[in-house]
Design a protein around this motif. Structure first.
Motif, short mmCIF file in Angstrom:
data_model
loop_
_atom_site.label_atom_id
_atom_site.label_comp_id
_atom_site.label_asym_id
_atom_site.label_seq_id
_atom_site.Cartn_x
_atom_site.Cartn_y
_atom_site.Cartn_z
N UNK A 323 3.21 21.87 2.12
CA UNK A 323 4.08 20.75 1.33
C UNK A 323 4.67 19.93 2.06
N UNK A 324 4.75 20.24 3.51
CA UNK A 324 5.48 19.19 4.41
C UNK A 324 4.74 18.11 4.71
N UNK A 325 3.30 18.51 5.07
CA UNK A 325 2.43 17.75 5.30
C UNK A 325 2.25 16.79 4.34
N UNK A 326 2.04 17.25 3.02
CA UNK A 326 1.91 16.38 2.07
C UNK A 326 2.63 15.33 1.87
N UNK A 327 4.07 15.95 2.06
CA UNK A 327 5.01 14.89 1.82
C UNK A 327 5.05 13.83 3.18
N UNK A 328 4.69 14.21 4.17
CA UNK A 328 4.39 13.14 5.30
C UNK A 328 3.42 12.16 5.10
N UNK A 329 2.38 12.64 4.56
CA UNK A 329 1.32 11.72 4.15
C UNK A 329 1.76 10.72 3.00
N UNK A 330 2.55 11.23 2.16
CA UNK A 330 2.99 10.11 1.00
C UNK A 330 3.61 9.12 1.40
N UNK A 331 4.77 9.48 2.30
CA UNK A 331 5.94 8.34 2.78
C UNK A 331 5.09 7.81 3.96
N UNK A 332 4.12 7.91 4.47
CA UNK A 332 3.32 7.09 5.50
C UNK A 332 2.55 5.82 4.57
N UNK A 333 2.11 6.32 3.41
CA UNK A 333 1.46 5.53 2.33
C UNK A 333 2.51 4.56 2.14
N UNK A 334 3.48 4.99 1.36
CA UNK A 334 4.41 3.90 0.63
C UNK A 334 5.06 3.20 2.00
N UNK A 335 5.33 3.68 3.03
CA UNK A 335 6.02 2.85 4.02
C UNK A 335 5.01 1.62 4.54
N UNK A 336 3.55 2.05 4.58
CA UNK A 336 2.69 0.96 5.06
C UNK A 336 2.64 0.07 3.92
N UNK A 337 2.64 0.31 2.67
CA UNK A 337 2.50 -0.79 1.62
C UNK A 337 3.80 -1.60 1.57
N UNK A 338 4.80 -1.22 1.88
CA UNK A 338 6.16 -1.86 2.00
C UNK A 338 6.06 -2.93 2.93
N UNK A 339 5.34 -2.89 3.97
CA UNK A 339 5.44 -3.95 4.99
C UNK A 339 4.07 -4.77 4.95
N UNK A 340 3.00 -4.15 4.52
CA UNK A 340 1.71 -4.95 4.53
C UNK A 340 1.36 -5.75 3.44
N UNK A 341 2.23 -5.37 2.33
CA UNK A 341 2.27 -5.98 1.13
C UNK A 341 2.85 -7.45 1.34
N UNK A 342 3.77 -7.65 1.93
CA UNK A 342 4.63 -8.99 2.42
C UNK A 342 3.43 -9.79 3.25
N UNK A 343 2.78 -9.02 4.14
CA UNK A 343 1.92 -9.81 5.08
C UNK A 343 0.69 -10.16 4.18
N UNK A 344 0.21 -9.50 3.10
CA UNK A 344 -0.97 -9.84 2.33
C UNK A 344 -0.67 -11.05 1.42
N UNK A 345 0.62 -10.92 0.89
CA UNK A 345 0.76 -12.11 -0.07
C UNK A 345 1.53 -13.22 0.61
N UNK A 346 1.75 -13.14 2.12
CA UNK A 346 2.32 -14.12 2.85
C UNK A 346 3.96 -14.38 2.49
N UNK A 347 4.48 -13.62 2.07
CA UNK A 347 6.21 -13.49 1.74
C UNK A 347 6.68 -13.23 3.27
N UNK A 348 6.13 -12.75 4.00
CA UNK A 348 7.00 -12.32 5.37
C UNK A 348 7.23 -13.56 6.06
N UNK A 349 6.60 -14.58 5.85
CA UNK A 349 7.03 -15.89 6.55
C UNK A 349 8.53 -16.16 5.82
N UNK A 350 8.54 -16.08 4.54
CA UNK A 350 9.66 -16.42 3.98
C UNK A 350 10.93 -15.55 4.41
#
Length: 527
Positions: A323-350
Motif C-alpha cells: 500500500x505504501x508503494x502505491x501511495x508513493x506512486x500516486x503522490x509522485x504523479x500529482x506532484x509532477x502534474x502540479x509543477x509541469x502543468x504550469x510549464x506546459x501552459x506557460x503560467x510559470x512565467x507569470x
C-alpha cells in the motif's frame, strides 16, 4: 480546470515576497484543481484497501492442543513465548538445577565448549546424525537463575559463548560483555552467580580465586525460592539467509552452591524444546556425570525472538509495504502534474514575475503537496497500523507485540516517507519540466533501489538500503536488530540495515539535495 497563477503585481509594483504569501498562493493553485485532490484521496483509499487486503489475506488455520494463553504461529502446536514486558522470546535450553532459598551463590568451572551443526535447513527439525562439527558463535553455556522453568520467565545468567567471550544476560534483551576469549581445556573459565534479594550479579575468573564482575540485574519481584544451576543452549547458525540448527556440549566442574536453604538433589530438564520451540532445534538436551564433571548438551536459544516470516509470524508493519508503494506512486504523479502543468501552459512565467524568489516558489510547492500527502497518509496509517495486526491475529497468525510508541513511529514514519517522495518529485519536475520524465525519474529513484534490493542478497542488498532513498523504508521496521541474536537480518526477513531514524535521515538528505539542485537550475535558466 487549469491551475490559476499568481496575479500580476498592481501598478507595476512587486507583490509581497513573504514566504507565507507565497505558500498561500501555491495552496490556492493546488486546492482549486479538484482533480489533484481527488487523485490523492483515491490514492489514500487504494493504500488503505491494499493494506487491509494484505492483512486480511494470510490464514494459518487453527492450532490445537496449545497451552492456555499460548499464541499460534501457524505451525500447529508451536508457540512463541512472551517474556517480561510482553517481548516475544526464544526460550529453549538444557538446565540442571536445584532450588535456592533466599540469598546465596552458585559457582562452577567450565572446561570445554564444543558443538555440531545440522546439515538440514531451519525449516525442518534437525537430526544429530546429519550434522558436522561447528560451534555456533552465540552458543551459550554457564550459570542461570530463574524463578520458574516456564518459558518466558525472568532470568539472569553469566555464560561463556562460542566466540563472543564471557557475557552477562538477563530478561532476554539485556546483554553485557565480559572478558574476551574462548573456553578450552587450556583456558577454562570460572563463573559465579550471586543473589542478594532481587539483585543478581555475575562474576568471572580465570583461576577461581580472583573474580571480576561482569554485570548485574535487578529482577524485581523474585520469590524467596528460585532455581539455580547449569545451562547450555545453541541457536541457529546462518549461511546467508538459511539457518541450520546447532547443538552445543559443555563440560563443567567444581559445581557448588553456597548460602540459602538449598536441596541437595540436582534435576536435569530440557526447557522449551519439542512442540513449543520457537524454531527448530537440533536435538533434545541431555546431561550426564563424567567423574566429578557434569556434561550438558543443549539446542535452542535464550533471547528475544526476531524470526519474522517463519511459521506464519508477522509484525505491526507486515501489511503496509504494498500500500505504501502505491501511495508513493500516486503522490509522485500529482506532484509532477502540479509543477509541469504550469510549464506546459506557460503560467510559470507569470508566477516568477510576481515572485522573483524562485527558491521560495519551489519550497512552497513542495510544502503544499508534501503536507497534503502526509495528512492523507497519516489518516490511513492511524487506522491500518493497529487494525492490520488485529486482522492477522484473527486469522490465526502470530504478530510480534509492538509498543504504542513503535506503532506511532511506524504510522508517522510511513506518512513522512510519502511526503518526502512528494517533495522530491516537485524538485525533479522543476528540473525536467515534463510530467512523464519527472514521474519516471521519481519512480526510479524511490522504487527501483527497493526492487533491486529485494531481488539480490548479501552486501549488494544491504548497501542499496543504506545509500539510496529506499533507506527511508526502515521507518517500517517493527522488531529491532539485537546484536546478541544470531539471525539473517535481511530485507526478506523484514529488517533494514539502518535504524529507522538513520534511514529516514538518508531519505531527507536526498530530498534536500534535490531541492538544492532544482533551485540552482531554476535560477540559472529562463522560465
Amino acid at each position: 480546470m487549469s491551475p490559476t497563477s499568481a496575479p500580476p503585481p498592481p501598478n507595476g509594483k512587486p507583490a509581497s515576497n513573504s514566504f507565507q504569501s507565497v505558500l498561500w498562493a501555491e495552496w490556492t493553485k493546488f486546492s482549486t484543481v479538484r482533480g489533484w485532490i481527488i487523485t490523492l484521496v483515491f490514492g489514500a483509499a487504494a493504500t488503505f484497501f491494499l493494506c487491509y487486503e494484505t492483512a486480511a489475506g494470510p490464514h494459518t488455520g487453527g492450532c490445537t492442543g496449545l497451552p492456555a494463553g499460548a499464541a499460534c504461529t501457524g505451525a500447529p502446536g508451536t508457540v512463541v513465548p512472551t517474556g517480561p514486558g510482553g517481548v516475544a522470546v526464544a526460550d529453549s535450553y538444557e538446565f540442571v538445577h536445584r532450588p535456592l532459598a533466599r540469598d546465596g551463590t552458585v559457582t562452577a568451572e567450565i572446561t570445554s565448549l564444543a558443538g555440531v551443526t545440522s546439515t538440514n535447513a531451519s525449516n525442518v527439525q534437525g537430526s544429530p546424525s546429519a550434522s558436522r562439527p561447528g560451534l555456533a558463535s552465540w552458543a551459550k553455556a554457564g550459570l542461570l537463575l530463574t524463578p520458574s522453568t516456564t518459558q518466558g520467565s525472568a532470568y539472569a545468567a553469566v555464560m561463556a559463548t562460542g566466540s563472543h567471550g564471557i557475557r552477562f544476560q538477563y530478561n532476554y534483551t539485556h546483554d553485557t560483555p565480559g572478558v574476551a576469549g574462548t573456553v578450552t581445556t587450556a583456558t577454562p573459565r570460572w563463573l559465579r552467580l550471586a543473589r542478594s534479594g532481587d539483585s543478581i550479579t555475575g562474576y568471572a575468573s580465570i583461576n577461581g580465586h580472583r573474580w571480576t564482575e561482569v554485570g548485574s540485574a535487578d529482577l524485581s519481584g523474585l520469590p524467596a525460592t528460585v532455581q539455580v544451576g547449569l545451562f547450555v543452549t545453541s541457536p541457529l547458525m546462518f549461511q546467508g539467509d538459511t539457518g541450520y540448527p546447532t547443538l552445543a556440549t559443555a563440560t563443567f566442574g567444581h559445581l557448588r552452591v553456597d548460602g540459602g536453604a538449598a536441596s541437595s538433589s540436582w534435576l536435569g530438564q530440557a526447557v522449551g524444546t519439542g512442540r513449543t520451540a520457537f524454531y527448530p532445534t537440533l536435538a533434545s538436551g541431555s546431561y550426564h556425570h563424567s567423574g566429578r564433571s557434569v556434561v550438558l548438551s543443549g539446542s535452542g536459544d535464550i533471547g528475544p525472538a526476531v524470526v519474522q516470516g517463519l511459521m506464519g509470524t508477522h509484525t505491526a508493519s507486515s501489511s503496509l509495504l504494498l500500500g505504501l508503494i502505491v501511495g508513493v506512486l500516486v503522490v509522485i504523479v500529482v506532484a509532477a502534474m502540479f509543477v509541469t502543468t504550469e510549464y506546459r501552459r506557460g503560467l510559470i512565467r507569470t508566477t516568477f514575475t510576481a515572485i522573483p524568489a524562485r527558491g521560495q516558489v519551489l519550497a512552497a510547492k513542495g510544502l503544499v503537496v508534501g503536507a497534503v500527502a502526509f495528512v492523507l497518509s497519516l489518516a490511513v496509517m492511524a487506522v491500518i497500523v493497529p487494525l492490520g495486526p488485529h486482522l492477522l491475529r484473527a486469522n490465526g497468525n502470530y504478530v510480534f507485540a509492538a509498543t504504542t510508541l513503535t506503532e506511532v513511529r511506524i504510522a508517522i514514519g510511513a506518512s513522512a516517507v510519502v511526503a518526502m517522495a512528494a517533495i522530491t518529485a516537485i524538485a525533479l519536475s522543476a528540473m525536467l519540466r515534463r510530467a512523464a520524465a519527472a514521474i519516471t525519474a521519481g519512480a526510479a529513484i524511490f522504487l527501483l533501489p527497493f526492487i533491486l534490493a529485494s531481488a539480490v542478497s548479501g552486501g549488494a542488498s544491504e548497501w542499496l538500503l543504506r545509500l539510496t532513498p529506499a533507506a527511508g523504508l526502515s521507518m517500517l521496521q517493527a522488531v529491532p536488530h539485537y546484536d546478541q541474536v544470531s539471525y539473517a537480518y535481511t530485507l526478506g526477513n523484514g529488517y533494514y540495515p539502518l535504524t529507522p531514524l538513520t534511514g529516514f535521515a538518508v531519505l531527507c538528505g536526498y530530498t534536500l539535495l534535490a531541492l538544492a539542485a532544482a533551485t540552482v537550475v531554476l535560477n540559472r535558466r529562463d522560465a
